[in-house]
Scaffold this motif. Structure first.
Motif, PDB file in Angstrom:
ATOM      1  N   PHE A 114      69.153  14.229  49.342  1.00 56.49           N
ATOM      2  CA  PHE A 114      69.365  12.828  49.698  1.00 56.49           C
ATOM      3  C   PHE A 114      69.923  12.713  51.108  1.00 56.49           C
ATOM      4  N   THR A 115      69.633  11.596  51.739  1.00 49.35           N
ATOM      5  CA  THR A 115      70.163  11.285  53.061  1.00 49.35           C
ATOM      6  C   THR A 115      71.068  10.072  52.929  1.00 49.35           C
ATOM      7  N   ILE A 116      72.244  10.177  53.539  1.00 52.37           N
ATOM      8  CA  ILE A 116      73.160   9.035  53.543  1.00 52.37           C
ATOM      9  C   ILE A 116      72.665   8.039  54.588  1.00 52.37           C
ATOM     10  N   HIS A 117      72.362   6.828  54.143  1.00 51.65           N
ATOM     11  CA  HIS A 117      71.870   5.790  55.053  1.00 51.65           C
ATOM     12  C   HIS A 117      72.978   4.859  55.520  1.00 51.65           C
ATOM     13  N   ARG A 118      73.983   4.668  54.677  1.00 52.84           N
ATOM     14  CA  ARG A 118      75.036   3.725  55.066  1.00 52.84           C
ATOM     15  C   ARG A 118      76.323   4.036  54.305  1.00 52.84           C
ATOM     16  N   PRO A 119      77.400   4.335  55.013  1.00 48.83           N
ATOM     17  CA  PRO A 119      78.700   4.448  54.340  1.00 48.83           C
ATOM     18  C   PRO A 119      79.250   3.049  54.099  1.00 48.83           C
ATOM     19  N   LEU A 120      79.857   2.850  52.947  1.00 46.35           N
ATOM     20  CA  LEU A 120      80.385   1.527  52.595  1.00 46.35           C
ATOM     21  C   LEU A 120      81.907   1.480  52.579  1.00 46.35           C
ATOM     22  N   GLY A 121      82.546   2.618  52.760  1.00 45.35           N
ATOM     23  CA  GLY A 121      84.002   2.648  52.810  1.00 45.35           C
ATOM     24  C   GLY A 121      84.629   3.393  51.646  1.00 45.35           C
ATOM     25  N   ASN A 122      85.933   3.442  51.693  1.00 41.82           N
ATOM     26  CA  ASN A 122      86.689   4.143  50.660  1.00 41.82           C
ATOM     27  C   ASN A 122      86.670   3.362  49.356  1.00 41.82           C
ATOM     28  N   VAL A 123      86.577   4.104  48.257  1.00 37.86           N
ATOM     29  CA  VAL A 123      86.684   3.500  46.925  1.00 37.86           C
ATOM     30  C   VAL A 123      87.702   4.296  46.137  1.00 37.86           C
ATOM     31  N   ARG A 124      88.288   3.633  45.143  1.00 40.06           N
ATOM     32  CA  ARG A 124      89.327   4.314  44.373  1.00 40.06           C
ATOM     33  C   ARG A 124      89.381   3.761  42.960  1.00 40.06           C
ATOM     34  N   GLY A 125      89.928   4.586  42.117  1.00 42.94           N
ATOM     35  CA  GLY A 125      90.266   4.189  40.760  1.00 42.94           C
ATOM     36  C   GLY A 125      91.678   4.671  40.507  1.00 42.94           C
ATOM     37  N   ILE A 126      92.540   3.779  40.084  1.00 37.70           N
ATOM     38  CA  ILE A 126      93.943   4.134  39.854  1.00 37.70           C
ATOM     39  C   ILE A 126      94.308   3.778  38.426  1.00 37.70           C
ATOM     40  N   THR A 127      94.968   4.703  37.765  1.00 43.19           N
ATOM     41  CA  THR A 127      95.502   4.417  36.435  1.00 43.19           C
ATOM     42  C   THR A 127      96.903   5.009  36.357  1.00 43.19           C
TER      43      THR A 127
END
Length: 113
Positions: A15-28
Motif C-alpha cells: 500500500f501507498t500512503i496518500h494522505r496522513p490525517l493526523g494523530n488518533v488515540r484511544g484512552i481507557t
C-alpha cells in the motif's frame, strides 16, 4: 476499517500512503475491583501468571485499540500506522491505557510492469 490495517510499522506492505490525517488515540482508564485485587493477591502466593490481571490488561488494551480505530474511522482513515501503547498509573490501583498512532488514507501500490 479492517483492524489488519493497523500496524506498528510506518508503512503497509503493498500500500501507498496518500494522505496522513493526523494523530488518533484511544484512552481507557481502569481500576481493579476489590474481588480482583484479593484474587490476584492470592494468585501471587502461588506464583506464575496472574491470570486475573492478565485478563484485565488484555481487555483494557483491546478497548483502547478499538477506541483508536473508531477515532481513525471518524477522520476518514482506512489505516493506522505507527501504533503504540502507553500506560500510566493515575492513582493507586487506577491505570490509564493509551493506544495511539497516525491515521492515514492508503491505496494499493501499483504493480510492477
Amino acid at each position: 476499517m479492517n483492524t489488519s490495517m493497523a500496524t506498528t510499522a510506518f508503512t503497509l506492505d503493498g500500500f501507498t500512503i496518500h494522505r496522513p490525517l493526523g494523530n488518533v488515540r484511544g484512552i481507557t482508564v481502569r481500576s481493579r475491583s476489590i474481588v480482583g485485587t484479593i484474587g490476584a493477591g492470592l494468585q501471587t502466593l502461588v506464583g506464575g501468571n496472574i491470570t486475573l490481571l492478565t485478563e484485565l490488561c488484555e481487555k483494557t488494551r483491546a478497548e483502547a485499540f478499538e477506541l483508536m480505530i473508531r477515532h481513525a474511522q471518524a477522520l476518514g482513515a482506512n489505516a493506522v500506522v505507527g501504533v503504540r501503547y502507553d500506560a500510566t498509573e493515575v492513582m493507586s490501583g487506577v491505570t490509564e491505557v493509551l493506544c495511539y498512532g497516525t491515521a492515514v488514507v492508503v491505496a494499493p501500490s501499483a504493480s510492477p510492469a
